[in-house]
Write a protein that holds these residues in place. Structure first.
Motif, PDB file in Angstrom:
ATOM      1  N   LYS A  53       0.823  -1.215   0.000  1.00 50.89           N
ATOM      2  CA  LYS A  53       0.000   0.000   0.000  1.00 50.89           C
ATOM      3  C   LYS A  53       0.860   1.270   0.000  1.00 50.89           C
ATOM      4  O   LYS A  53       0.514   2.292  -0.601  1.00 50.89           O
ATOM      5  N   GLU A  57       0.864   5.057  -1.964  1.00 48.31           N
ATOM      6  CA  GLU A  57       0.828   6.332  -1.246  1.00 48.31           C
ATOM      7  C   GLU A  57       2.017   7.221  -1.602  1.00 48.31           C
ATOM      8  O   GLU A  57       1.879   8.426  -1.784  1.00 48.31           O
ATOM      9  N   VAL A 282      -8.683   4.966  -6.326  1.00 47.50           N
ATOM     10  CA  VAL A 282      -8.252   6.030  -5.418  1.00 47.50           C
ATOM     11  C   VAL A 282      -9.388   7.048  -5.313  1.00 47.50           C
ATOM     12  O   VAL A 282      -9.782   7.642  -6.311  1.00 47.50           O
ATOM     13  N   ASP A 283      -9.948   7.226  -4.111  1.00 48.55           N
ATOM     14  CA  ASP A 283     -11.025   8.221  -3.972  1.00 48.55           C
ATOM     15  C   ASP A 283     -10.471   9.549  -3.433  1.00 48.55           C
ATOM     16  O   ASP A 283      -9.316   9.634  -3.018  1.00 48.55           O
ATOM     17  N   TRP A 286      -8.881   9.694   0.105  1.00 54.25           N
ATOM     18  CA  TRP A 286      -7.503   9.183   0.202  1.00 54.25           C
ATOM     19  C   TRP A 286      -6.518  10.239  -0.309  1.00 54.25           C
ATOM     20  O   TRP A 286      -5.469  10.486   0.293  1.00 54.25           O
ATOM     21  N   VAL A 289      -5.976  12.857   2.332  1.00 53.08           N
ATOM     22  CA  VAL A 289      -5.098  12.390   3.411  1.00 53.08           C
ATOM     23  C   VAL A 289      -3.643  12.552   2.979  1.00 53.08           C
ATOM     24  O   VAL A 289      -2.797  13.060   3.730  1.00 53.08           O
TER      25      VAL A 289
ATOM     26  N   ASN B  59      -8.397  -2.812  -4.770  1.00 59.51           N
ATOM     27  CA  ASN B  59      -7.584  -2.422  -3.609  1.00 59.51           C
ATOM     28  C   ASN B  59      -7.225  -3.562  -2.659  1.00 59.51           C
ATOM     29  O   ASN B  59      -7.503  -3.491  -1.458  1.00 59.51           O
TER      30      ASN B  59
END
Lengths: 476, 94
Positions: A53, A57, A282-283, A286, A289, B59
């Motif tokens: 993950k 990011e 990806v919303d 996110w 953040v 995801n």
């Protein structure tokens, strides 16, 4: 004929995650060969890669920092080719649906801001490392690096000179390092660059045939390789030849690029969606953040330094080129409250010492607190600027605090007027001729008297006080 | 339609050695497959999102936590030509 150069860059940055992109093996550099390996990164049949993950990011952070639009949905594809450093026979990369697109960064070109477009940023896995046997027709494979996460940043063909290309590269490098997502080490290969370069007659709209340059492992080599390649292409065109589309390797020792004759015919990677990896959605939440986690970026910091500290843009550029250096500088300013003096001492002395030894600011023996203390001692008149020059050098050599050095060397400035008066009258008595000439109008002799006082006090006299007292006493 | 040359090219890219009879056979078989797939084009797919995966999962992530690797000895255990700490392969320099 006058030519215009067209350059586009592909940058690969290794991400500073603890583990590989699709498995839990360590990404640590320099382990025993093939020790950081597991069935996934060894390419064993039947294994399932699972995405780290943090790679997404970190990629998102770089995308935001370079004004890219992050795609709502992206996915991985297989890039198929055979090479011994690639155990699966394909590299997992992104193709039709990359992480982000349509970004840009600004460069300063001839005093104006120039926008360099970023086509896309995508995630992929690194390959292993090959060591070639010099005497036998064999190579040795180390797969510790296989599966280390990379982001590839592809620029638009927007650069027009090798200098612009090097500047763009430095810009990307400093952003990655500021974001703390890549260590930026070009020698160890954690920040790599390939360049596409072509030339065209000035005014012509369509691009010329391009060459792809590889194997340039420093900013300087990127610029040198491009300069050489531009000259080579111009020479060919001016002599009626044709540029061939090919990959060329930079030879640092010879200072030339050489054609890398490819055994594989035209690159045909037969990309297709990797069925082992599901799409990434990806919303906005996110993205927000990640946006909140972004640190102050170099460009913004530069502007703030100029505005808040009133230092020249050049100084701000030097001080923010390295995040650790900018932190050091800000700490000095916070403790001594003299931004301009702090900038002069950091840039003039501290950086010079560090550069001489090719040492990093993180290992600087002069702490920010010590340097700030020394600046305060100059400003309250305890020491002169001239003494400080010697003190800072001693601080760098020994790591001692300024007060310790001052005490050891008896370097305190003489500000006691009574003591200085005595010295001055002795000097005046010893030089009656000069006194007479001075009083007769030879103003320049004032400097002679100052010099004598400084000599008598071994440079420790406070210059302002000496000036005042001398003026009074010489006037009679 | 796929030609015999294209079959040869794809076989080469995949490093497959096939004889002449196989080339003819695969050309005809591949063309049959393509013809069959072409049938799908008869469907109207306007407004249908292209699909890259058969399952509706997105995801699937892993946390960035180091776990034990195999180590050098086990990594090389199945290698046809393991030498010391390395896999040894024929030299390929592009």
């Amino acid at each position: 004929m006058e030519f215009e150069t067209v350059i586009g860059l592909e940058v690969h940055a290794q991400l500073l995650t603890d583990t590989k992109i699709f498995c839990n093996c360590s990404t640590k550099f320099g382990g025993t060969p093939n020790s950081h390996a597991c069935p996934v990164c060894l390419g064993m049949p039947g294994v399932l890669p699972v995405l780290n993950k943090k790679v997404v990011e970190y990629g998102m952070k770089m995308s935001l920092a370079t004004n890219c639009t992050i795609n709502k949905s992206c996915s991985f594809a297989r890039k198929n080719y055979f090479y011994p450093d690639l155990p699966k026979g394909y590299q997992i990369s992104q193709y039709a649906y990359p992480l982000s697109e349509h970004g840009y960064v600004f460069l300063e070109v001839d005093g104006a801001q120039k926008k360099i477009g970023i086509t896309r940023i995508h995630m992929e896995e690194d390959a292993g490392k090959l060591l070639h046997d010099e005497h036998n027709p064999v190579s040795y494979v180390d797969l510790n690096r296989a599966g280390v996460p990379l982001i590839e940043i592809v620029s638009e063909p927007d650069m027009r000179t090798p200098t612009e290309a090097a500047d763009y590269l430095k810009r990307l490098h400093e952003i990655l390092v500021y974001l703390e997502i890549c260590d930026g080490n070009m020698e160890e290969g954690s920040f790599r660059c390939d360049a596409n370069v072509s030339i065209r007659p000035k005014g012509q709209e369509e691009f010329g045939t391009r060459a792809e340059l590889k194997n340039m492992n420093s900013f300087r080599n990127v610029q040198r390789a491009l300069e050489y390649e531009v000259k080579r292409q111009q020479y060919i065109v001016e002599n009626g030849g044709k540029i061939v589309q090919e990959t060329r390797l930079w030879d640092d020792a010879q200072g030339v690029t050489n054609s890398m004759r490819s055994k594989e015919e035209a690159h045909d990677y037969r990309y297709f969606p990797d069925p082992d990896l599901v799409p990434i959605i990806v919303d906005d939440a996110w993205i927000e953040v990640m946006r909140k986690e972004l640190p102050e970026l170099p460009m913004a910091k530069r502007e703030r330094f100029v505005k808040d500290y009133q230092i020249p843009a050049y100084d701000a550029g030097v001080l923010t080129a390295d995040k650790a250096l900018s932190n050091y500088y800000e700490e000095v300013v916070r403790l001594c409250a003299s931004p301009k003096a702090a900038s002069n001492w950091v840039m003039g002395d501290v950086l010079r010492f560090l550069n001489e030894e090719r040492r990093d600011i993180r290992n600087c023996p002069v702490t920010a607190a010590s340097l700030a203390e020394m600046i305060r001692l100059i400003e309250d008149g305890t020491i002169s600027g001239k003494m400080a020059k010697d003190i800072v050098e001693e601080m760098y050599k020994t790591g001692s605090a300024p007060k310790t050095i001052i005490a050891e060397k008896g370097m305190v400035q003489i500000t006691d007027e009574g003591a200085l008066l005595k010295t001055i009258s002795a000097i005046i008595d010893a030089n009656p001729n000069q006194l007479q000439d001075y009083r007769g109008g030879k103003d320049k002799l004032f400097g002679f008297f100052v010099g004598q006082v400084m000599k008598a006090t071994q440079g420790k006299a406070n210059p302002q006080i000496v000036n005042e007292l001398l003026k009074k006493m010489l006037a009679g | 339609m796929i030609s015999k040359q294209e079959v040869e090219y794809v076989a080469h890219l995949a490093r497959l050695e096939i004889d002449d009879a196989q080339k003819d056979k695969f050309t005809s078989q591949l063309n049959d497959i393509l013809l069959y797939i072409d049938k799908l084009n008869e469907l109207d797919t306007t407004g249908v999102e292209p699909m890259s995966h058969a399952i509706a999962v997105t995801n699937a992530f892993r946390e960035d936590r180091i776990m034990d690797s195999l180590g050098t000895e086990k990594s090389l255990a199945n290698a046809p030509d393991g030498r010391g700490e390395f896999f040894r392969v024929p030299k390929v320099i592009e």
